[in-house]
Scaffold this motif. Structure first.
Motif, short mmCIF file in Angstrom:
data_model
loop_
_atom_site.label_atom_id
_atom_site.label_comp_id
_atom_site.label_asym_id
_atom_site.label_seq_id
_atom_site.Cartn_x
_atom_site.Cartn_y
_atom_site.Cartn_z
N ALA A 114 0.65 -1.06 -0.19
CA ALA A 114 -0.10 0.41 0.21
C ALA A 114 1.33 1.47 0.19
CB ALA A 114 -0.77 -0.44 1.69
N LEU A 115 1.70 1.44 0.71
CA LEU A 115 3.01 2.50 0.19
C LEU A 115 3.29 3.02 -0.34
CD1 LEU A 115 4.40 1.87 4.35
CD2 LEU A 115 2.60 3.91 3.83
N GLN A 116 3.92 1.29 -1.05
CA GLN A 116 4.52 1.80 -2.72
C GLN A 116 3.22 2.39 -3.58
OE1 GLN A 116 5.63 -2.30 -3.31
NE2 GLN A 116 7.62 -2.09 -1.99
N SER A 128 1.62 6.41 -7.10
CA SER A 128 0.72 7.39 -6.75
C SER A 128 1.24 9.17 -7.52
CB SER A 128 -0.56 7.54 -6.34
OG SER A 128 -1.68 8.68 -6.48
N ALA A 129 1.75 9.77 -5.85
CA ALA A 129 3.10 10.79 -5.85
C ALA A 129 3.80 10.90 -6.97
CB ALA A 129 2.98 11.31 -4.16
N TRP A 130 4.62 10.31 -6.73
CA TRP A 130 5.35 10.03 -8.19
C TRP A 130 5.05 10.57 -9.29
CZ3 TRP A 130 10.90 9.82 -7.78
CH2 TRP A 130 12.21 9.89 -9.10
N LEU A 145 6.07 7.28 -14.47
CA LEU A 145 6.49 7.03 -13.78
C LEU A 145 8.54 6.20 -14.11
CD1 LEU A 145 4.23 4.25 -12.19
CD2 LEU A 145 4.79 6.15 -10.83
N ASP A 146 8.93 7.08 -14.87
CA ASP A 146 9.74 7.35 -15.58
C ASP A 146 10.58 7.03 -14.49
OD1 ASP A 146 9.27 6.56 -17.76
OD2 ASP A 146 9.34 8.66 -19.15
N GLY A 147 11.57 6.50 -13.86
CA GLY A 147 12.56 6.59 -13.16
C GLY A 147 12.74 6.24 -11.25
N PHE A 148 11.33 5.88 -11.35
CA PHE A 148 10.82 5.63 -9.93
C PHE A 148 11.67 4.49 -9.48
CE2 PHE A 148 8.15 3.08 -7.86
CZ PHE A 148 7.74 4.07 -5.76
N ASP A 149 11.56 2.71 -10.24
CA ASP A 149 11.66 2.08 -9.52
C ASP A 149 13.80 2.72 -9.13
OD1 ASP A 149 10.03 1.05 -10.62
OD2 ASP A 149 10.54 -0.54 -11.81
N GLU A 150 14.24 2.92 -9.75
CA GLU A 150 15.50 3.27 -9.73
C GLU A 150 15.63 4.03 -8.47
OE1 GLU A 150 14.63 3.78 -12.47
OE2 GLU A 150 15.50 2.36 -14.13
N TRP A 151 14.92 4.84 -8.27
CA TRP A 151 15.34 5.88 -7.20
C TRP A 151 14.71 5.25 -5.97
CZ3 TRP A 151 10.55 7.14 -4.14
CH2 TRP A 151 10.30 8.33 -3.25
N GLU A 175 20.21 2.54 0.82
CA GLU A 175 20.76 3.93 1.64
C GLU A 175 20.09 3.40 2.92
OE1 GLU A 175 19.41 7.79 -0.53
OE2 GLU A 175 21.36 7.48 -1.76
N GLY A 176 18.98 3.15 3.03
CA GLY A 176 18.35 2.42 4.73
C GLY A 176 17.01 3.53 4.67
N VAL A 177 16.37 4.10 4.25
CA VAL A 177 15.36 5.23 4.55
C VAL A 177 14.15 3.67 4.04
CG1 VAL A 177 13.99 6.46 3.12
CG2 VAL A 177 16.68 6.65 2.85
N THR A 178 13.22 4.54 4.86
CA THR A 178 12.73 3.66 4.76
C THR A 178 11.09 4.17 4.08
OG1 THR A 178 10.76 4.94 6.95
CG2 THR A 178 12.40 3.10 7.39
N GLU A 179 10.04 2.80 3.72
CA GLU A 179 9.30 2.87 3.23
C GLU A 179 8.33 4.45 3.56
OE1 GLU A 179 6.53 -0.90 1.76
OE2 GLU A 179 8.01 -0.82 0.37
N GLN A 180 7.71 4.24 4.69
CA GLN A 180 7.16 5.27 5.49
C GLN A 180 7.77 6.44 5.07
OE1 GLN A 180 3.81 4.72 6.91
NE2 GLN A 180 3.26 7.13 6.25
N GLN A 181 9.51 6.97 5.70
CA GLN A 181 10.02 8.11 5.13
C GLN A 181 9.53 8.50 3.60
OE1 GLN A 181 13.44 6.29 6.49
NE2 GLN A 181 13.79 7.75 8.74
N LEU A 182 9.56 8.08 2.56
CA LEU A 182 9.69 7.62 1.43
C LEU A 182 8.88 8.46 0.73
CD1 LEU A 182 11.68 4.98 -0.89
CD2 LEU A 182 12.84 7.02 0.19
N VAL A 183 7.61 8.12 1.79
CA VAL A 183 5.88 8.35 1.39
C VAL A 183 5.87 9.89 2.03
CG1 VAL A 183 3.60 8.14 2.32
CG2 VAL A 183 4.90 5.83 1.34
N ASN A 184 6.92 9.50 2.97
CA ASN A 184 5.92 11.21 3.80
C ASN A 184 6.99 12.59 2.52
OD1 ASN A 184 4.34 9.85 5.82
ND2 ASN A 184 7.25 10.06 7.49
N TRP A 185 8.15 11.79 2.34
CA TRP A 185 8.40 12.86 0.94
C TRP A 185 7.73 13.62 0.74
CZ3 TRP A 185 11.53 13.20 -3.31
CH2 TRP A 185 12.10 14.39 -3.14
N LEU A 186 7.81 12.36 -0.26
CA LEU A 186 6.96 12.67 -1.87
C LEU A 186 5.76 13.43 -0.99
CD1 LEU A 186 7.45 8.74 -2.66
CD2 LEU A 186 8.24 11.39 -4.04
N ASN A 187 4.63 13.15 -0.23
CA ASN A 187 3.34 13.65 -0.35
C ASN A 187 3.86 15.17 0.82
OD1 ASN A 187 2.40 11.51 -0.32
ND2 ASN A 187 1.68 10.71 1.92
#
Length: 240
Positions: A187-189, A194-196, A203-209, A216-228
Motif C-alpha cells: 500500500a505504501l508503494q 501515485s505521488a511520483w 513513473l520514469d525513474g521511479f524504480d531506480e529512485w 541507503e536505509g530509508v524506510t518506505e514510510q519516510q519515502l511516502v512522507n517526503w513525496l507527500n
C-alpha cells in the motif's frame, strides 16, 4: 608521514575513508559529500578561515537537448585564508545540479552551490583525485576502486580499505528490493507511485529512485512522507 611533515596541499588532498566515497548511478560517477569536504576544510584550514557563496545573479536553467530534466547552473565564489601570504585567496567555479523528479528548483540550486564549492575546494587539493578520475566504479564487482597507494595510508590510519559488505551482499540486496517492487507492491508503494506520477507526470525513474533510497536505509514510510510533502508544495504553488 606525519601531519607536520605534509604540505598544506597534501593534507587537503589526503585520502578520505573508503566509506566516504559514493557512487551516483544516475550520473555514473563517484563523488564525495559536501559534508565530508566541509569537515576536511575545517580540519585543515580551520573554522572561519574559508567561506563560499553562490553568485545568484549568474544562476540559470539549462534545458537538456535530449529531453531529460533541466539543470540548474550557478557560479560559486570560494575563498580561503592563506597563512603564508596573510591574505584571502579566491576562486570561482560553476556548480550544477539536475532538477530531478520530486525536486524543486530551490533544492536544485542548493545542490548546485554545494557542487561548485566542492569543485573550488578541489583546486586547492580537497578530493582532487576524484576530479582526476583516479577513483572509479567497477561495474563487474559493484565496488568503488581507489588508487593503490591509498591502502598504505588506510593501514597507517587504521581504516578499512574496502566496503564493510561484499559486492555479492549488495547485489543480492538490490535484486531483492527490485524484485519486491515489481512483484509485490505494498500500500505504501502504491502511495509512492501515485505521488511520483503527480510530481513527474510519469513513473520514469521511479524504480531506480526507490531501490537507491531503500539501499541507503530509508524506510518506505519516510519515502511516502517526503513525496507527500513535495506533492503538497506543488499544489500550494499552483494555487498561489
Amino acid at each position: 608521514m606525519t601531519n607536520e611533515a605534509m604540505s598544506l596541499y597534501e593534507r587537503l588532498n589526503a585520502p578520505f575513508p573508503y566509506s566516504a566515497y559514493q557512487y551516483d548511478s544516475f550520473g555514473d560517477r563517484c563523488y564525495i559529500s559536501g559534508q565530508s569536504v566541509t569537515e576536511r576544510l575545517n580540519k585543515v584550514l580551520g573554522v572561519g578561515f574559508w567561506k563560499y557563496q553562490g553568485l545568484y545573479e549568474t544562476e540559470k536553467i539549462v534545458q537538456d537537448p535530449n529531453g531529460k530534466n533541466p539543470r540548474v547552473k550557478i557560479y560559486v565564489e570560494f575563498s580561503f585564508f592563506n597563512p603564508d601570504l596573510k591574505e584571502w585567496v579566491t576562486f570561482i567555479d560553476v556548480g550544477s545540479e539536475q532538477v530531478k523528479s520530486g525536486m524543486n528548483e530551490g533544492d536544485a540550486t542548493k545542490s548546485a552551490i554545494t557542487d561548485g564549492m566542492k569543485k573550488c575546494a578541489s583546486r586547492i587539493g580537497v578530493a582532487s583525485d576524484l576530479y582526476k578520475g583516479l577513483i572509479t566504479w567497477d561495474k563487474q564487482k559493484q565496488a568503488i576502486v581507489v588508487p593503490e597507494h591509498y591502502h598504505a595510508y588506510y593501514q597507517e590510519q587504521g581504516w578499512e580499505s574496502k566496503a564493510p559488505h561484499s559486492s555479492h551482499t549488495r547485489n543480492s540486496r538490490k535484486s531483492e528490493l527490485t524484485e519486491k517492487l515489481k512483484n509485490k507492491a505494498s500500500a505504501l508503494q502504491n502511495q509512492m507511485k501515485s505521488a511520483w506520477q503527480e510530481l513527474a507526470g510519469s513513473l520514469d525513474g521511479f524504480d531506480e529512485w526507490y531501490t537507491k533510497k531503500r539501499m541507503e536505509g530509508v524506510t518506505e514510510q519516510q519515502l511516502v512522507n517526503w513525496l507527500n510533502k513535495k506533492v503538497q508544495e506543488k499544489r500550494n504553488a499552483a494555487s498561489a
